[in-house]
Design an enzyme around this catalytic site. Structure first.
Site, mmCIF file in Angstrom:
data_model
loop_
_atom_site.group_PDB
_atom_site.id
_atom_site.type_symbol
_atom_site.label_atom_id
_atom_site.label_comp_id
_atom_site.label_asym_id
_atom_site.label_seq_id
_atom_site.Cartn_x
_atom_site.Cartn_y
_atom_site.Cartn_z
ATOM 1 C CB SER A 116 29.811 43.613 30.511
ATOM 2 O OG SER A 116 29.835 43.447 31.910
ATOM 3 C CB SER A 117 33.060 38.737 31.445
ATOM 4 O OG SER A 117 34.076 39.035 30.527
ATOM 5 C CD GLN A 118 27.686 33.402 32.611
ATOM 6 O OE1 GLN A 118 28.420 32.898 31.762
ATOM 7 N NE2 GLN A 118 26.660 32.754 33.131
ATOM 8 N N PRO A 119 29.011 37.642 35.102
ATOM 9 C CG PRO A 119 27.565 39.214 36.088
ATOM 10 C CD PRO A 119 27.729 38.338 34.862
ATOM 11 N NE ARG B 126 27.597 43.096 34.256
ATOM 12 C CZ ARG B 126 27.010 42.092 33.638
ATOM 13 N NH1 ARG B 126 25.844 41.629 34.073
ATOM 14 N NH2 ARG B 126 27.565 41.537 32.586
#
Length: 367
Positions: free
Chosen positions: A90-93, A41
């Site tokens: 970047s979305s929350q994993p 990431r």
């Protein structure tokens, strides 16, 4: 921390994040866990913006440690701003993991992603399915260009397209799975026609995730998953997604509001509100305990309502936005305050409809 240190330290950091996601029940599929442990990431998020708009960057010695910790934490990170407004992230994993698993993918499937963002989610897809089976699309070359470079830097080469995601990408259709990582107000018809017969779409429809199965060339049905999902809206032009300036507040004496301030903070009701009145912009008044005491809400057509701390509301503009929300709240209360998973979606050539509990129950047209 040198670039070599970052790449070395990122390996155990990714493993730790994957373990945390697994411990929280968000990452249970071994194939997706292996993808999260492998795809870096930190390569896709070389910088992000904090709540004050400050850039936190790998290249800044003063913020590098903060950056490294954040990209290996279960956090959503704003990665792109346009005229000061957040337009990509970047979305929350944990949310990403839940969405990927909800797709129920299998080897050999083809996937289309609406909303390329940083490219990280496309890299996870490509790791799982293979580069030649993944297409990702976004509206701005300022987003797709860097995403393409970062994907290549990790050895991944899915097709990255610059264009309007509402039209999909028919050149590679049909797709077994289509996943939107941006909020939709309705399901673009082109996406349904680009599904295989057994295909499905997973998309944030309003403030929750909808899993929708194709039932015909122009028809589909599905239901919402439990919980909420808050994404930036689908952009159809490079300038979309920038919050509009609030219209002038309505003056004069207000009327008693049937929608109390406390209901505004109820996520289950806010889901229904996002279906009934999509695309609203909200501002809040908070007391010392951060409880909502008042609010302002406006729509893109200039309709605006102001809930005052004394419980009265004033409205202005072409439509009574607050009145619509009051009607929805009464239905919500009468139905026992349902969560998102009690709602269903029906799509055919006549239109799109969200309904509660049964097709004959309360329903709302998606436009």
């Amino acid at each position: 921390m040198t670039p070599e240190d970052i790449d070395r330290d990122a390996v155990p950091a990714r493993a730790k994040l994957a373990q945390a996601l697994a411990d929280g029940g968000d990452l249970t599929d071994p194939a997706w866990r292996e993808a999260f442990e492998t795809v870096p990431r930190h390569v896709f998020v070389p910088y992000f913006y904090d709540h004050a708009g400050n850039q936190i960057s790998r290249d800044d010695p003063a913020t590098r440690e903060q950056w490294f910790t954040a990209v290996h934490d279960d956090r959503s990170l704003v990665t792109h701003r346009t005229n000061g407004a957040a337009t990509s992230s970047s979305s929350q994993p944990s949310l990403m993991a839940g969405m990927l698993q909800a797709l129920n993918v299998a080897d050999g499937m083809r996937a289309l992603e609406i909303g390329a963002g940083t490219g990280y989610n496309a890299a996870l897809f490509a790791h799982r399915l293979g580069d030649d089976r993944v297409v990702t699309i976004d509206i701005s070359p300022d987003i797709t260009g860097p995403a393409r470079v970062r994907l290549a830097a990790t050895g991944r080469h899915p097709l990255v397209v610059t264009g309007d995601g509402s039209f999909g990408w028919p050149e590679r259709a049909p797709y077994d799975r289509i996943m939107a990582t941006c909020r939709l107000d309705n399901i673009p018809p082109a996406l349904i026609t680009q599904l295989t017969e057994g295909g499905l779409i997973l998309a944030p429809l309003g403030n929750a995730l909808a899993r929708i199965h194709r039932t015909g060339t122009h028809s589909a049905k599905g239901q919402f998953l439990p919980g909420g999902a808050y994404f930036m809206p689908l952009r159809r032009t490079a300038g979309d997604g920038i919050p509009s300036r609030r219209p002038e507040l309505p003056a004069g004496k207000g009327r008693p509001s049937a929608l109390p301030a406390a209901a505004i903070g109820d996520n289950a009701f806010r889901f229904l509100a996002s279906i009934v009145e999509p695309g609203l912009t909200w501002q809040y008044d908070l007391d010392e305990d951060r409880k909502i005491t008042g609010a302002r809400v406006w729509a893109g057509d200039g309709s605006l309502a102001q809930l005052r701390p004394d419980g009265t509301v004033t409205e202005t503009g072409p439509r009574p936005v607050w009145g619509t929300l009051e009607e929805a709240h009464q239905i919500y209360r009468d139905a026992g305050q349902p969560g998102a998973d009690r709602y269903r979606v029906s799509i055919d050539e006549r239109g799109q409809r969200v309904w509660l509990d049964s097709p004959d129950g309360p329903s709302w047209t998606l436009t």
